[in-house]
Design a protein around this motif. Structure first.
Motif, PDB file in Angstrom:
ATOM      1  N   PHE A  47      18.404  46.566  19.640  1.00 52.93           N
ATOM      2  CA  PHE A  47      18.840  45.205  19.930  1.00 52.93           C
ATOM      3  C   PHE A  47      18.264  44.724  21.250  1.00 52.93           C
ATOM      4  O   PHE A  47      17.653  45.496  22.011  1.00 52.93           O
ATOM      5  CB  PHE A  47      20.375  45.136  19.977  1.00 52.93           C
ATOM      6  CG  PHE A  47      20.996  45.918  21.111  1.00 52.93           C
ATOM      7  CD1 PHE A  47      21.372  45.292  22.292  1.00 52.93           C
ATOM      8  CD2 PHE A  47      21.205  47.292  20.998  1.00 52.93           C
ATOM      9  CE1 PHE A  47      21.937  46.009  23.339  1.00 52.93           C
ATOM     10  CE2 PHE A  47      21.776  48.017  22.034  1.00 52.93           C
ATOM     11  CZ  PHE A  47      22.146  47.376  23.209  1.00 52.93           C
ATOM     12  N   ILE A  48      18.443  43.451  21.507  1.00 56.52           N
ATOM     13  CA  ILE A  48      18.042  42.830  22.769  1.00 56.52           C
ATOM     14  C   ILE A  48      19.310  42.495  23.535  1.00 56.52           C
ATOM     15  O   ILE A  48      20.288  42.018  22.947  1.00 56.52           O
ATOM     16  CB  ILE A  48      17.214  41.556  22.506  1.00 56.52           C
ATOM     17  CG1 ILE A  48      15.874  41.918  21.845  1.00 56.52           C
ATOM     18  CG2 ILE A  48      16.974  40.773  23.792  1.00 56.52           C
ATOM     19  CD1 ILE A  48      15.075  40.717  21.374  1.00 56.52           C
ATOM     20  N   ALA A  49      19.318  42.767  24.834  1.00 57.06           N
ATOM     21  CA  ALA A  49      20.487  42.419  25.649  1.00 57.06           C
ATOM     22  C   ALA A  49      20.789  40.938  25.469  1.00 57.06           C
ATOM     23  O   ALA A  49      19.872  40.110  25.451  1.00 57.06           O
ATOM     24  CB  ALA A  49      20.219  42.730  27.118  1.00 57.06           C
ATOM     25  N   LYS A  53       8.103  37.416  23.383  1.00 53.70           N
ATOM     26  CA  LYS A  53       7.484  38.611  22.812  1.00 53.70           C
ATOM     27  C   LYS A  53       7.464  39.799  23.768  1.00 53.70           C
ATOM     28  O   LYS A  53       7.200  40.935  23.352  1.00 53.70           O
ATOM     29  CB  LYS A  53       6.062  38.277  22.343  1.00 53.70           C
ATOM     30  CG  LYS A  53       6.038  37.331  21.142  1.00 53.70           C
ATOM     31  CD  LYS A  53       4.635  37.062  20.667  1.00 53.70           C
ATOM     32  CE  LYS A  53       4.658  36.137  19.448  1.00 53.70           C
ATOM     33  NZ  LYS A  53       3.283  35.845  18.944  1.00 53.70           N
ATOM     34  N   LYS A  54       7.732  39.572  25.051  1.00 57.81           N
ATOM     35  CA  LYS A  54       7.752  40.662  26.026  1.00 57.81           C
ATOM     36  C   LYS A  54       9.171  41.171  26.302  1.00 57.81           C
ATOM     37  O   LYS A  54       9.362  42.058  27.125  1.00 57.81           O
ATOM     38  CB  LYS A  54       7.106  40.192  27.331  1.00 57.81           C
ATOM     39  CG  LYS A  54       5.625  39.860  27.195  1.00 57.81           C
ATOM     40  CD  LYS A  54       5.032  39.451  28.540  1.00 57.81           C
ATOM     41  CE  LYS A  54       3.543  39.137  28.399  1.00 57.81           C
ATOM     42  NZ  LYS A  54       2.946  38.728  29.703  1.00 57.81           N
ATOM     43  N   THR A  55      10.142  40.624  25.606  1.00 56.68           N
ATOM     44  CA  THR A  55      11.537  40.999  25.828  1.00 56.68           C
ATOM     45  C   THR A  55      11.768  42.471  25.503  1.00 56.68           C
ATOM     46  O   THR A  55      11.292  42.972  24.488  1.00 56.68           O
ATOM     47  CB  THR A  55      12.471  40.122  24.964  1.00 56.68           C
ATOM     48  OG1 THR A  55      12.295  38.748  25.325  1.00 56.68           O
ATOM     49  CG2 THR A  55      13.924  40.496  25.196  1.00 56.68           C
ATOM     50  N   THR A  56      12.503  43.160  26.358  1.00 48.66           N
ATOM     51  CA  THR A  56      12.785  44.589  26.183  1.00 48.66           C
ATOM     52  C   THR A  56      13.747  44.831  25.030  1.00 48.66           C
ATOM     53  O   THR A  56      14.723  44.104  24.855  1.00 48.66           O
ATOM     54  CB  THR A  56      13.404  45.163  27.475  1.00 48.66           C
ATOM     55  OG1 THR A  56      12.493  44.955  28.557  1.00 48.66           O
ATOM     56  CG2 THR A  56      13.688  46.644  27.336  1.00 48.66           C
ATOM     57  N   ILE A 101      11.987  40.562  13.822  1.00 47.34           N
ATOM     58  CA  ILE A 101      13.373  40.432  13.392  1.00 47.34           C
ATOM     59  C   ILE A 101      14.285  40.113  14.570  1.00 47.34           C
ATOM     60  O   ILE A 101      15.102  39.196  14.514  1.00 47.34           O
ATOM     61  CB  ILE A 101      13.850  41.727  12.700  1.00 47.34           C
ATOM     62  CG1 ILE A 101      13.040  41.972  11.424  1.00 47.34           C
ATOM     63  CG2 ILE A 101      15.349  41.659  12.386  1.00 47.34           C
ATOM     64  CD1 ILE A 101      13.316  43.308  10.757  1.00 47.34           C
ATOM     65  N   LEU A 102      14.139  40.866  15.664  1.00 46.32           N
ATOM     66  CA  LEU A 102      15.052  40.719  16.796  1.00 46.32           C
ATOM     67  C   LEU A 102      14.880  39.399  17.537  1.00 46.32           C
ATOM     68  O   LEU A 102      15.821  38.908  18.165  1.00 46.32           O
ATOM     69  CB  LEU A 102      14.864  41.883  17.772  1.00 46.32           C
ATOM     70  CG  LEU A 102      15.237  43.265  17.226  1.00 46.32           C
ATOM     71  CD1 LEU A 102      14.912  44.344  18.238  1.00 46.32           C
ATOM     72  CD2 LEU A 102      16.702  43.317  16.848  1.00 46.32           C
ATOM     73  N   LEU A 103      13.683  38.829  17.465  1.00 46.85           N
ATOM     74  CA  LEU A 103      13.451  37.551  18.136  1.00 46.85           C
ATOM     75  C   LEU A 103      13.885  36.368  17.286  1.00 46.85           C
ATOM     76  O   LEU A 103      13.940  35.239  17.770  1.00 46.85           O
ATOM     77  CB  LEU A 103      11.966  37.399  18.507  1.00 46.85           C
ATOM     78  CG  LEU A 103      11.432  38.383  19.550  1.00 46.85           C
ATOM     79  CD1 LEU A 103       9.929  38.197  19.739  1.00 46.85           C
ATOM     80  CD2 LEU A 103      12.149  38.217  20.883  1.00 46.85           C
ATOM     81  N   ALA A 104      14.192  36.621  16.010  1.00 50.02           N
ATOM     82  CA  ALA A 104      14.627  35.553  15.113  1.00 50.02           C
ATOM     83  C   ALA A 104      16.112  35.277  15.320  1.00 50.02           C
ATOM     84  O   ALA A 104      16.798  35.955  16.069  1.00 50.02           O
ATOM     85  CB  ALA A 104      14.351  35.939  13.657  1.00 50.02           C
ATOM     86  N   SER A 105      16.596  34.250  14.643  1.00 51.19           N
ATOM     87  CA  SER A 105      18.000  33.872  14.735  1.00 51.19           C
ATOM     88  C   SER A 105      18.587  33.737  13.341  1.00 51.19           C
ATOM     89  O   SER A 105      17.924  33.264  12.420  1.00 51.19           O
ATOM     90  CB  SER A 105      18.141  32.537  15.471  1.00 51.19           C
ATOM     91  OG  SER A 105      19.429  32.001  15.306  1.00 51.19           O
TER      92      SER A 105
END
Length: 239
Positions: A144-146, A155-158, A172-176
């Motif tokens: 997951f993303i914090a 796209k650089k999100t940890t 997937i994780l960057l979508a809503s």
């Protein structure tokens, strides 16, 4: 005497805002509840928004924000809340530490893996987060993303979590779950709210499927199956 009275009057707003908020809460999100007519933001933690997506241990799309909300609803169902306000946020919500039947609910959320310690605000719940991470609890079971990063994601999100995310993880994780584009080719059922306040789902074969515009502000949401849509309280469109 007049100066003393004036000083007391000036203190009244701060005293009123510091009064405890008590009652049965309606859970909007895992860190956002309504008690009576007072909106309360749980302080010191950050939980996923209801439209945030995570990955489960198998690398599959998972609506973790909804799961976090629903777990809090189950845990606190019918219990009495006592919230101690600390400040008011920019959205006019009371930021508070809350006890539910005597239990620190922020501590429970973080330890259960449904929220993170909001380090820029408080260090109170860091030990609980470490415990959840070790136990692979809640969101920590997958990837997951914090929540604070997800709100300004790129796209650089940890990526955090216990499992090694697949190559498709970023997409997937960057979508809503409520965005204008389906978050996955397998999640194309549209859910929207009609004029009567009912949640209606539309499969790609539905007559008005193409006319349903997906926008989070209008309460729309993507589902991956009919079962998921019906579990969320939606019914199939009659047309």
């Amino acid at each position: 005497m007049k100066s003393t009275l004036l000083a007391l009057l000036l203190l009244l707003p701060s005293l009123a805002s510091a009064a405890d908020i008590t009652g049965i809460a309606k859970v909007r999100e895992a860190d956002n509840v309504l008690i009576g007519t007072t909106r309360v933001r749980l302080g010191g933690i950050d939980a996923p928004s209801v439209d945030q997506l995570c990955l489960n241990p198998h690398g599959e799309r998972w609506t973790c924000g909804i799961a976090a909300r629903d777990e809090l609803i189950k845990h606190a169902d019918g219990k009495s809340w006592v919230c101690h306000p600390r400040s008011i946020d920019r959205r006019g919500r009371q930021v508070a530490r809350c006890d539910v039947d005597g239990e620190d609910i922020q501590k429970w959320l973080v330890r259960s893996g449904w929220a993170l310690a909001y380090r820029t605000i408080s260090h109170d719940y860091e030990p609980d987060e470490a415990e959840a991470r070790t136990a692979k609890a809640g969101m920590w079971q997958g990837a997951f993303i914090a929540p604070w990063d997800w709100r300004v994601r790129n796209k650089k999100t940890t990526i955090l979590g216990a499992t090694k995310p697949p190559d498709s993880a970023k997409a997937i994780l960057l979508a809503s779950a409520s965005g204008p584009v389906a978050p996955s080719p397998d999640c194309t059922i549209k859910g929207n709210v009609n004029g009567a306040g009912e949640c209606i789902y539309h499969t790609p074969q539905s007559r008005w499927y193409a006319q349903i515009k997906m926008h989070v502000a209008k309460g729309t949401r993507w589902f991956c199956s009919v079962e998921e849509a019906e579990a969320a309280g939606c019914r199939e469109t009659r047309r």
